[in-house]
Write an enzyme that holds these catalytic residues in place. Structure first.
Site, PDB file in Angstrom:
ATOM      1  N   TYR A 169      -9.560  14.881  -5.247  1.00 16.38           N
ATOM      2  CA  TYR A 169      -8.894  14.408  -6.124  1.00 16.38           C
ATOM      3  C   TYR A 169      -8.011  15.437  -6.863  1.00 16.38           C
ATOM      4  O   TYR A 169      -6.849  15.313  -7.017  1.00 16.38           O
ATOM      5  CB  TYR A 169      -9.580  13.604  -7.238  1.00 16.38           C
ATOM      6  CG  TYR A 169      -8.757  13.020  -8.653  1.00 16.38           C
ATOM      7  CD1 TYR A 169      -8.276  11.579  -8.482  1.00 16.38           C
ATOM      8  CD2 TYR A 169      -8.885  13.593  -9.696  1.00 16.38           C
ATOM      9  CE1 TYR A 169      -7.584  10.998  -9.205  1.00 16.38           C
ATOM     10  CE2 TYR A 169      -8.107  12.936 -10.993  1.00 16.38           C
ATOM     11  CZ  TYR A 169      -7.566  11.733 -10.659  1.00 16.38           C
ATOM     12  OH  TYR A 169      -6.954  11.248 -11.616  1.00 16.38           O
TER      13      TYR A 169
ATOM     14  N   LYS B 299      -3.931  15.921  -6.912  1.00 12.58           N
ATOM     15  CA  LYS B 299      -3.182  16.192  -8.245  1.00 12.58           C
ATOM     16  C   LYS B 299      -2.325  17.471  -8.517  1.00 12.58           C
ATOM     17  O   LYS B 299      -1.231  17.461  -8.994  1.00 12.58           O
ATOM     18  CB  LYS B 299      -4.012  15.932  -9.485  1.00 12.58           C
ATOM     19  CG  LYS B 299      -4.341  14.467  -9.508  1.00 12.58           C
ATOM     20  CD  LYS B 299      -3.459  13.439  -9.647  1.00 12.58           C
ATOM     21  CE  LYS B 299      -4.153  12.170 -10.019  1.00 12.58           C
ATOM     22  NZ  LYS B 299      -2.904  10.814  -9.803  1.00 12.58           N
TER      23      LYS B 299
ATOM     24  N   ASP C 229       0.658  -1.311   0.015  1.00 14.03           N
ATOM     25  CA  ASP C 229       0.123   0.191  -0.060  1.00 14.03           C
ATOM     26  C   ASP C 229       0.977   1.248   0.060  1.00 14.03           C
ATOM     27  O   ASP C 229       1.627   1.397   0.978  1.00 14.03           O
ATOM     28  CB  ASP C 229      -0.949  -0.022   1.283  1.00 14.03           C
ATOM     29  CG  ASP C 229      -1.664   1.195   1.463  1.00 14.03           C
ATOM     30  OD1 ASP C 229      -1.441   2.109   0.780  1.00 14.03           O
ATOM     31  OD2 ASP C 229      -2.722   1.067   2.135  1.00 14.03           O
ATOM     32  N   VAL C 230       0.814   2.002  -1.278  1.00 12.62           N
ATOM     33  CA  VAL C 230       1.980   3.005  -1.285  1.00 12.62           C
ATOM     34  C   VAL C 230       1.659   4.219  -0.123  1.00 12.62           C
ATOM     35  O   VAL C 230       2.487   5.233   0.018  1.00 12.62           O
ATOM     36  CB  VAL C 230       2.002   3.837  -2.638  1.00 12.62           C
ATOM     37  CG1 VAL C 230       2.111   2.653  -3.601  1.00 12.62           C
ATOM     38  CG2 VAL C 230       0.509   4.362  -3.039  1.00 12.62           C
TER      39      VAL C 230
ATOM     40  N   ASN D 159       2.544   5.761  -9.966  1.00 11.58           N
ATOM     41  CA  ASN D 159       1.044   5.728 -10.570  1.00 11.58           C
ATOM     42  C   ASN D 159       0.043   5.405 -10.056  1.00 11.58           C
ATOM     43  O   ASN D 159      -1.247   6.012 -10.572  1.00 11.58           O
ATOM     44  CB  ASN D 159       1.342   4.596 -11.851  1.00 11.58           C
ATOM     45  CG  ASN D 159       0.094   4.405 -12.458  1.00 11.58           C
ATOM     46  OD1 ASN D 159      -0.369   4.999 -13.263  1.00 11.58           O
ATOM     47  ND2 ASN D 159      -0.805   3.005 -12.045  1.00 11.58           N
TER      48      ASN D 159
HETATM   49  P1  NAD Z   1      -6.856   2.012 -12.077  1.00 15.21           P
HETATM   50  O1  NAD Z   1      -7.893   2.102 -11.023  1.00 15.21           O
HETATM   51  O2  NAD Z   1      -7.059   0.921 -13.022  1.00 15.21           O
HETATM   52  O3  NAD Z   1      -5.508   1.918 -11.421  1.00 15.21           O
HETATM   53  C1  NAD Z   1      -5.102   2.621 -10.362  1.00 15.21           C
HETATM   54  C2  NAD Z   1      -4.140   1.608  -9.470  1.00 15.21           C
HETATM   55  O4  NAD Z   1      -3.673   2.290  -8.482  1.00 15.21           O
HETATM   56  C3  NAD Z   1      -4.859   0.327  -9.281  1.00 15.21           C
HETATM   57  O5  NAD Z   1      -3.966  -0.766  -9.862  1.00 15.21           O
HETATM   58  C4  NAD Z   1      -5.036   0.362  -7.737  1.00 15.21           C
HETATM   59  O6  NAD Z   1      -4.912  -0.961  -7.157  1.00 15.21           O
HETATM   60  C5  NAD Z   1      -3.748   1.146  -7.502  1.00 15.21           C
HETATM   61  N1  NAD Z   1      -3.903   1.643  -5.870  1.00 15.21           N
HETATM   62  C6  NAD Z   1      -4.890   2.177  -5.429  1.00 15.21           C
HETATM   63  N2  NAD Z   1      -4.646   2.727  -4.150  1.00 15.21           N
HETATM   64  C7  NAD Z   1      -3.513   2.027  -4.038  1.00 15.21           C
HETATM   65  C8  NAD Z   1      -2.715   1.810  -2.787  1.00 15.21           C
HETATM   66  N3  NAD Z   1      -3.033   2.233  -1.511  1.00 15.21           N
HETATM   67  N4  NAD Z   1      -1.390   1.234  -2.807  1.00 15.21           N
HETATM   68  C9  NAD Z   1      -0.887   0.921  -4.144  1.00 15.21           C
HETATM   69  N5  NAD Z   1      -1.753   0.819  -5.289  1.00 15.21           N
HETATM   70  C10 NAD Z   1      -2.828   1.368  -5.086  1.00 15.21           C
HETATM   71  O7  NAD Z   1      -7.057   3.605 -12.967  1.00 15.21           O
HETATM   72  P2  NAD Z   1      -5.859   4.267 -13.817  1.00 15.21           P
HETATM   73  O8  NAD Z   1      -6.617   4.763 -14.685  1.00 15.21           O
HETATM   74  O9  NAD Z   1      -4.891   3.041 -14.364  1.00 15.21           O
HETATM   75  O10 NAD Z   1      -4.963   5.107 -12.859  1.00 15.21           O
HETATM   76  C11 NAD Z   1      -3.588   5.186 -12.806  1.00 15.21           C
HETATM   77  C12 NAD Z   1      -3.385   6.492 -12.492  1.00 15.21           C
HETATM   78  O11 NAD Z   1      -3.459   7.318 -13.690  1.00 15.21           O
HETATM   79  C13 NAD Z   1      -3.847   7.089 -11.080  1.00 15.21           C
HETATM   80  O12 NAD Z   1      -2.965   7.866 -10.591  1.00 15.21           O
HETATM   81  C14 NAD Z   1      -4.793   8.195 -11.718  1.00 15.21           C
HETATM   82  O13 NAD Z   1      -5.267   9.350 -10.934  1.00 15.21           O
HETATM   83  C15 NAD Z   1      -4.266   8.671 -13.064  1.00 15.21           C
HETATM   84  N6  NAD Z   1      -5.063   9.263 -14.117  1.00 15.21           N
HETATM   85  C16 NAD Z   1      -6.026   8.405 -14.894  1.00 15.21           C
HETATM   86  C17 NAD Z   1      -6.928   8.762 -16.068  1.00 15.21           C
HETATM   87  C18 NAD Z   1      -7.647   8.212 -16.484  1.00 15.21           C
HETATM   88  O14 NAD Z   1      -8.216   8.685 -17.669  1.00 15.21           O
HETATM   89  N7  NAD Z   1      -7.663   6.670 -16.626  1.00 15.21           N
HETATM   90  C19 NAD Z   1      -6.802  10.270 -15.925  1.00 15.21           C
HETATM   91  C20 NAD Z   1      -5.824  11.089 -15.274  1.00 15.21           C
HETATM   92  C21 NAD Z   1      -4.839  10.448 -14.364  1.00 15.21           C
END
Ligand code: NAD
Length: 266
Positions: A165, A169, A65-66, A92
Site C-alpha cells: 500500500y 501511494k 475495474d480501474v 479515488n
Molecule cells: P473504501 O473501501 O470505502 O473505498 C474504496 C473504493 O475503491 C471502493 O468503492 C471500492 O469498490 C473501490 N475499488 C476497489 N478496487 C477497485 C477496482 N479494481 N476498480 C474500481 N474501483 C475499485 O475506502 P475509502 O477510505 O473511501 O478509500 C478511498 C481512497 O482513499 C483509497 O484510494 C484509499 O487508499 C484512500 N485513503 C483512505 C483513507 C482513509 O482513512 N479512509 C486514508 C488514506 C487514503
C-alpha cells in the site's frame, strides 16, 4: 468565495462507498454532473445516482475495474456518451491487502499496485486524452481539465505491514508530479489529496473501540476525519478557487504527517 461547478462533468472512481461517494455527492451539490464509478457494488452506486438526481442533479453509475485497460476505456467512453464532456477526474479507487513483508504474497502485492497505482495511470491517461480532444471550454472553467489523485499520508509515512500500500501511494506521488510537470502548459491541473485517518470501510477496525484510542495518539488535531473533510477539499481542488494550485499534495490528516510521536521527545 463562491464555488460553482455548473456545466462541468466529474468522474469519480470507486464512488460506491467512502471517500468516493462523499466526493461524488459534494461535486454534485456544487453543480457538476457526476459519473459514479463502481467495481463490484452496483446497488449503492445506483442508489447514490438516484439520490443526486432526486435532488435535481445529474448522475449516472458505471461499472469498471480501474486496473483493467479495456474497462477503463469503456468507462470513459460511456461517461462521454452520457454527458458529452469531462472536466474533472477524481481517481479515488484503492484497496489494502495487508501482511508482514516476509509473508506477503505476490498476488497481494500485484493486486494493490494494479488497483492503487496502475489504475491511477489508466484513468489519468484516459482523462488527459479526453481533455486534449475537447480542448478549452471558455466560461466553464479556467483550466482545460483537472485531475485529483487520491493518495494517502502513506505516500510519505512508511507503514510496516502495509508495504504494498505504501509503495503504491509513494508511486502515486511521483506519478502525479510527473504528469503535472508534463501537462501544466496545456492548462491541465493535476494534484493529489493525501488523507490521514478518515472513517470509512477501508479502516473500520482501526477507527473503533480500543484501536481508536491508539489511533488518536497519531492525530494532533484530536479527531478522526469524516468523508466530508475530504469531499470539501475535492470540490475546492476541482474549482477555479484553486486555479493556481498545481502539482501539489493537500494533506487532509489532522496533522498526522507531523510525526506526533516526537511531541514529548525533544
Ligand atoms: P473504501 O473501501 O470505502 O473505498 C474504496 C473504493 O475503491 C471502493 O468503492 C471500492 O469498490 C473501490 N475499488 C476497489 N478496487 C477497485 C477496482 N479494481 N476498480 C474500481 N474501483 C475499485 O475506502 P475509502 O477510505 O473511501 O478509500 C478511498 C481512497 O482513499 C483509497 O484510494 C484509499 O487508499 C484512500 N485513503 C483512505 C483513507 C482513509 O482513512 N479512509 C486514508 C488514506 C487514503
Amino acid at each position: 468565495m463562491h464555488i460553482s461547478l455548473k456545466q462541468q462533468v466529474a468522474l469519480v472512481t470507486g464512488a460506491s462507498s467512502g471517500l468516493g461517494a462523499g466526493a461524488a455527492r459534494a461535486l454534485a451539490a456544487a453543480g457538476a454532473a457526476v459519473v459514479i464509478n463502481y467495481n463490484s457494488h452496483a446497488e449503492p452506486a445506483e442508489q447514490l445516482a438516484n439520490e443526486i438526481r432526486s435532488a435535481g442533479g445529474q448522475a449516472i453509475a458505471i461499472g469498471a475495474d480501474v486496473s483493467k485497460e479495456d474497462q477503463v476505456e469503456h468507462l470513459f467512453a460511456e461517461a462521454i456518451k452520457a454527458f458529452g464532456f469531462l472536466d474533472i477526474l477524481v481517481a479515488n479507487s484503492g484497496l489494502q491487502k495487508d501482511s508482514p513483508i516476509a509473508d506477503m504474497s505476490l498476488a497481494d502485492w500485484n493486486t494493490v499496485i494494479e488497483v492503487n497505482l496502475t489504475g491511477q495511470f489508466l484513468c489519468a491517461r484516459a482523462a488527459l486524452r479526453q481533455f486534449a480532444k475537447q480542448g478549452d471550454r471558455p466560461g466553464v472553467s479556467r483550466a482545460v481539465g483537472k485531475i485529483i489523485h487520491m493518495s494517502s499520508v502513506h505516500q510519505l509515512i512508511p507503514w510496516a505491514g502495509h508495504a504494498n500500500y505504501a509503495a503504491s501511494k509513494g508511486g502515486v506521488d511521483l506519478l502525479m508530479r510527473s504528469i503535472a510537470q508534463e501537462v501544466g502548459q496545456q492548462r491541465i491541473r493535476v494534484n493529489s489529496i493525501a488523507p490521514g485517518a478518515i472513517r470509512t470501510a477501508i479502516n473500520e477496525e482501526a477507527t473503533h473501540g480500543a484501536a481508536l484510542e491508539k489511533l488518536l495518539k497519531l492525530i494532533p488535531y484530536g479527531r478522526v476525519g469524516d468523508a466530508e473533510d475530504v469531499a470539501n477539499a475535492v470540490v475546492w481542488l476541482a474549482s477555479d478557487a484553486s486555479d493556481y494550485v498545481h502539482g501539489t499534495t493537500l494533506f487532509i490528516d489532522g496533522g498526522m504527517s507531523l510525526y506526533p510521536e516526537f511531541r514529548d521527545n525533544g
